[in-house]
Design a protein around this motif. Structure first.
Motif, mmCIF file in Angstrom:
data_model
loop_
_atom_site.group_PDB
_atom_site.id
_atom_site.type_symbol
_atom_site.label_atom_id
_atom_site.label_comp_id
_atom_site.label_asym_id
_atom_site.label_seq_id
_atom_site.Cartn_x
_atom_site.Cartn_y
_atom_site.Cartn_z
ATOM 1 N N LEU A 505 0.896 -1.241 -0.061
ATOM 2 C CA LEU A 505 0.114 0.011 -0.087
ATOM 3 C C LEU A 505 0.944 1.099 -0.143
ATOM 4 C CD1 LEU A 505 -2.409 -1.190 2.877
ATOM 5 C CD2 LEU A 505 -2.666 -1.632 0.556
ATOM 6 N N ALA A 506 0.641 2.056 -0.990
ATOM 7 C CA ALA A 506 1.470 3.185 -1.202
ATOM 8 C C ALA A 506 0.744 4.467 -0.972
ATOM 9 C CB ALA A 506 2.497 3.273 -2.450
ATOM 10 N N GLY A 507 1.019 5.717 -0.216
ATOM 11 C CA GLY A 507 0.114 6.617 -0.091
ATOM 12 C C GLY A 507 0.095 7.008 1.355
ATOM 13 N N THR A 508 -1.007 7.729 1.815
ATOM 14 C CA THR A 508 -1.273 7.706 3.174
ATOM 15 C C THR A 508 -2.790 7.273 3.616
ATOM 16 O OG1 THR A 508 -0.239 10.037 2.936
ATOM 17 C CG2 THR A 508 -1.788 9.475 4.965
ATOM 18 N N PHE A 509 -2.795 6.812 4.792
ATOM 19 C CA PHE A 509 -4.042 5.981 5.281
ATOM 20 C C PHE A 509 -4.333 6.865 6.562
ATOM 21 C CE2 PHE A 509 -1.946 3.141 2.753
ATOM 22 C CZ PHE A 509 -2.882 2.363 2.060
ATOM 23 N N VAL A 510 -5.557 7.437 6.384
ATOM 24 C CA VAL A 510 -6.112 8.139 7.746
ATOM 25 C C VAL A 510 -7.303 7.683 8.316
ATOM 26 C CG1 VAL A 510 -7.010 10.574 8.367
ATOM 27 C CG2 VAL A 510 -5.211 10.346 6.618
ATOM 28 N N THR A 511 -7.337 7.389 9.549
ATOM 29 C CA THR A 511 -8.728 6.694 10.082
ATOM 30 C C THR A 511 -8.684 6.741 11.473
ATOM 31 O OG1 THR A 511 -9.935 4.817 9.909
ATOM 32 C CG2 THR A 511 -7.540 4.253 10.276
ATOM 33 N N SER A 512 -9.635 6.513 12.175
ATOM 34 C CA SER A 512 -9.739 6.539 13.642
ATOM 35 C C SER A 512 -9.002 5.393 14.226
ATOM 36 C CB SER A 512 -11.225 6.541 14.195
ATOM 37 O OG SER A 512 -11.900 7.620 14.077
ATOM 38 N N TYR A 513 -8.942 4.185 13.518
ATOM 39 C CA TYR A 513 -8.546 2.916 13.947
ATOM 40 C C TYR A 513 -8.074 2.020 12.951
ATOM 41 C CZ TYR A 513 -9.011 -1.671 16.733
ATOM 42 O OH TYR A 513 -8.620 -2.776 17.174
ATOM 43 N N PHE A 514 -6.940 1.332 13.030
ATOM 44 C CA PHE A 514 -6.530 0.382 12.196
ATOM 45 C C PHE A 514 -6.381 -1.158 12.719
ATOM 46 C CE2 PHE A 514 -4.448 4.331 11.222
ATOM 47 C CZ PHE A 514 -4.536 4.377 9.708
ATOM 48 N N GLU A 515 -7.240 -2.156 11.889
ATOM 49 C CA GLU A 515 -7.056 -3.387 12.065
ATOM 50 C C GLU A 515 -6.446 -4.214 11.006
ATOM 51 O OE1 GLU A 515 -8.239 -6.576 14.320
ATOM 52 O OE2 GLU A 515 -8.867 -4.858 14.732
ATOM 53 N N MET A 516 -5.042 -4.734 11.543
ATOM 54 C CA MET A 516 -4.310 -5.356 10.514
ATOM 55 C C MET A 516 -3.983 -6.931 10.710
ATOM 56 S SD MET A 516 -3.844 -2.737 8.628
ATOM 57 C CE MET A 516 -3.849 -0.829 8.796
ATOM 58 N N GLN A 517 -3.881 -7.582 9.808
ATOM 59 C CA GLN A 517 -3.524 -8.676 9.822
ATOM 60 C C GLN A 517 -2.283 -9.300 8.681
ATOM 61 O OE1 GLN A 517 -6.483 -11.593 9.945
ATOM 62 N NE2 GLN A 517 -7.963 -9.978 10.632
ATOM 63 N N ASN A 518 -1.481 -10.000 8.915
ATOM 64 C CA ASN A 518 -0.672 -10.860 8.000
ATOM 65 C C ASN A 518 0.461 -9.589 7.627
ATOM 66 O OD1 ASN A 518 -1.590 -13.323 7.656
ATOM 67 N ND2 ASN A 518 -3.223 -12.558 6.662
ATOM 68 N N VAL A 519 0.658 -8.435 8.430
ATOM 69 C CA VAL A 519 1.895 -7.559 8.214
ATOM 70 C C VAL A 519 1.676 -6.974 6.735
ATOM 71 C CG1 VAL A 519 4.369 -7.268 8.332
ATOM 72 C CG2 VAL A 519 3.185 -9.038 9.511
ATOM 73 N N PRO A 520 0.767 -5.982 6.601
ATOM 74 C CA PRO A 520 0.601 -5.193 5.299
ATOM 75 C C PRO A 520 1.877 -4.373 5.135
ATOM 76 C CG PRO A 520 -1.011 -4.405 6.936
ATOM 77 C CD PRO A 520 -0.356 -5.902 7.392
ATOM 78 N N HIS A 521 2.269 -4.032 4.208
ATOM 79 C CA HIS A 521 3.510 -3.130 3.978
ATOM 80 C C HIS A 521 2.956 -1.854 3.128
ATOM 81 C CE1 HIS A 521 6.310 -6.604 2.966
ATOM 82 N NE2 HIS A 521 5.702 -6.834 4.115
ATOM 83 N N MET A 522 3.148 -0.728 4.072
ATOM 84 C CA MET A 522 2.719 0.501 3.771
ATOM 85 C C MET A 522 4.037 1.694 3.475
ATOM 86 S SD MET A 522 -0.159 0.691 6.703
ATOM 87 C CE MET A 522 -1.496 1.813 5.830
ATOM 88 N N TYR A 523 3.813 2.325 2.264
ATOM 89 C CA TYR A 523 4.775 3.244 1.986
ATOM 90 C C TYR A 523 4.524 4.687 1.999
ATOM 91 C CZ TYR A 523 6.571 -1.207 0.750
ATOM 92 O OH TYR A 523 7.224 -2.639 0.763
ATOM 93 N N GLN A 524 4.894 5.554 2.495
ATOM 94 C CA GLN A 524 4.572 6.966 2.473
ATOM 95 C C GLN A 524 5.297 7.560 1.193
ATOM 96 O OE1 GLN A 524 5.867 9.630 5.654
ATOM 97 N NE2 GLN A 524 5.397 11.267 4.534
ATOM 98 N N VAL A 525 4.338 8.374 0.426
ATOM 99 C CA VAL A 525 4.668 8.987 -0.871
ATOM 100 C C VAL A 525 4.949 10.589 -0.486
ATOM 101 C CG1 VAL A 525 4.312 9.497 -3.151
ATOM 102 C CG2 VAL A 525 3.399 7.280 -2.092
ATOM 103 N N PRO A 526 6.022 10.987 -0.423
ATOM 104 C CA PRO A 526 6.236 12.502 0.226
ATOM 105 C C PRO A 526 5.536 13.593 -0.695
ATOM 106 C CG PRO A 526 8.412 11.361 0.414
ATOM 107 C CD PRO A 526 7.416 10.252 -0.368
#
Length: 555
Positions: A505-526
């Protein structure tokens, strides 16, 4: 007797008087000249002192402009000038020059301030030179990989996750009306249920006590959307996030799939310990709560010289209110400022909600959702976009448009407001949706993603940018058969974001709460904050700046 004749003395008194007067005149003239010179010197000394004070005041004013709003309207510390003059009372003024340093002052800002003081007859000028280092940081909500709001069940993030870029977790709790001004929520005080709606919704299971086949008030139900009570701020005993296994918060794009990276701008670089390295300038901020680190999970990594390309492994800073816990704790924190720094931004940032009033272009709206509805093209939901199925084209004549062809190419402009849920569906094993344009999907319910969502051509977000806004939640790869997804975009969900597979997942994720499984990979795009899709909540840029004065001297 012989008489002696004495010399004549007539006129001697006049000579004596003239001599005395001349002496008095000479001495008086000397004293007067000395007095005039002293008075003139005193005036010059006074003017010189005043001119120096004016010059120093000009230097302070230049620093003030760099810290706040400059004469050209910039607020990011980028203001430069070859001559800016401001007049004080009378004819006094200062002229300031603000320029980038050269040579030994490279990377610094050089301020030259000249003050002029005048009393109408005389004038004096003096100059000071200030060498300063200005550091500025964009703390905007979208300048992160993850921005978390109120938290839920004692956490902002539940599960393991690999984050490349900045992570900012508030854990503020849900906003409420403090009727008795005691600065805490009491039973009976109204609150905004950001995570949940606190009511039974069609489709949620319930216990049919009276056997009439319909839900009645007071019949117990399973609040699938949430817990239906106010979530308080996280405390030291709660976990703002929990990192375990091979979870990691990093400062570079190590491990990013090549096909995703080819769609993004080049990562920024900086000079660090004698080498030019790739860096995301990552920081970890947690306002309320503790960060638990277990096993081999890390915040940052130990720096290693070299590499191809060379990267910055350690994060730039950590600011965690209640510190680190877990069985690994601080031993697995690799940060330039260590691990003891507390949260440093006070109450500057708030989680942006879709239910709060807003004003846009002078027009007041009861909620942010009302603004999105007014600005967008309204579509009756549910909206299902599926690979292999065409949709549209549809448009409203106001710049909002959407079309999807059978190959899975999405063309979007503006805001598409859907009354209902949105689904991005695969077609069997074909799960490739490609978007072009700059647009945002808005759902009054939830958004489910079961396909890749990538720009049709490079580069996200400069050439193509997709926004996804859900009033309720966003579900990523949560259906049976969904495989690892690749997504780029700006994602917002007021309640929560769920990610089940090991998604990229590349970009930005904004939310009240995160529920994650299986170690997703998240990348910031400056570059995302400068190229946001339309309508994203919390899009305002917020800069904080600090000034370090390296030298201050008179020229």
């Amino acid at each position: 007797m012989e008489r002696k004749t004495l010399p004549a003395k007539r006129g001697s008194a006049l000579v004596t008087s003239m001599t005395v007067l001349f002496a008095v005149f000479v001495i008086g003239s000397g004293i007067l000249s000395l007095g005039l010179q002293s008075m003139r010197r005193g005036q010059f000394d006074s003017l010189r002192t005043r001119a120096l004070a004016i010059a120093e005041g000009g230097g302070e004013k230049a620093l003030h402009y760099l810290r706040t709003t400059a004469p050209n309207g910039t607020t990011d510390g980028s203001w430069r000038t070859t001559g800016w003059t401001e007049y004080l009372d009378g004819s006094d003024y200062f002229t300031i020059r603000v320029q980038n340093g050269q040579g030994s002052n490279a990377g610094r800002i050089v301020i030259t301030s000249t003050g002029r003081a005048s009393d109408g007859m005389y004038k004096q000028t003096r100059s000071v030179r200030v060498v300063a280092k200005i550091t500025r940081e964009d703390i905007s909500i979208w300048n992160n990989a993850i921005f978390g709001g109120v938290g839920q069940a004692g956490r902002s993030i539940n599960g393991n996750i690999r984050i490349r870029g900045s992570t900012h977790l508030l854990g503020d709790g849900e906003p409420f009306t403090d009727l008795d001004n005691d600065k805490r929520w009491d039973a009976g005080e109204t609150y905004t249920d950001l995570n949940h709606n606190g009511a039974w919704n069609i489709g949620e299971p319930f216990v049919d006590l009276d056997g009439d086949g319909r839900f009645d008030v007071r019949e117990p139900y399973d609040d699938v959307n949430g817990n239906g009570y106010r979530d308080p701020p996280l405390t030291v005993t709660d976990l703002a996030s929990e990192l375990g296994g091979d979870a990691n918060i990093g400062n570079n794009y190590a491990g990013m799939p090549s096909d995703v990276r080819s769609l993004l701008p080049a990562i920024p670089t900086t000079s660090y310990k004698g080498e030019v390295v790739d860096t995301l300038s990552a920081k970890l901020r947690v306002k309320h709560g503790r960060v638990n680190i277990n096993g081999s999970a890390t915040v940052g990594d130990s720096n290693v010289a070299g590499g191809s390309p060379p990267v910055k492994e350690s994060v730039d800073a950590t600011h965690v209110s209640d510190g680190f816990g877990g069985n690994s704790g601080t031993s697995n924190v690799f940060s330039d400022n260590g691990y003891r720094s507390k949260y440093d931004l006070g109450d500057i940032l708030k989680f942006p909600t879709l239910t709060a009033p807003t004003t846009k272009s002078g027009v007041a709206y009861a909620t942010y959702m009302d603004y999105l509805r007014a600005a967008g093209m309204v579509v009756t939901g549910p909206l299902k976009i599926q690979v292999g199925t065409a949709y549209g084209p549809v448009s409203d004549g106001r710049g909002n448009s959407l079309s999807v062809d059978t190959s899975g190419n999405i063309n979007i402009q503006g805001i598409i407001y859907v009354d209902g849920d949105i689904e991005f569906n695969r077609n069997g094993g074909n799960q490739d949706l490609r978007y072009r344009g700059r647009g945002t999907f808005v759902s009054t319910g939830k958004i489910q993603v079961s396909t890749h969502l990538l720009p049709g051509t490079a580069t996200f977000p400069i050439n193509h940018a997709l926004g996804v806004i859900a009033r309720r939640k966003i579900e990523l790869a949560t259906r049976s058969g969904d495989s690892q997804l690749k997504l780029t975009g700006a994602f917002y969900a007021q309640e929560r974001i769920e990610s089940v597979k090991q998604n990229e997942l590349a970009g930005t994720f904004v939310t009240s709460y995160f529920e994650m499984q299986n170690v997703p990979h998240m990348y910031q795009v400056p570059t995302l904050p400068d190229n946001l899709p339309p309508g994203m909540p919390g899009s305002e840029r917020i800069w904080i700046k600090s000034v370090r004065i390296d030298s201050w001297r008179e020229l």
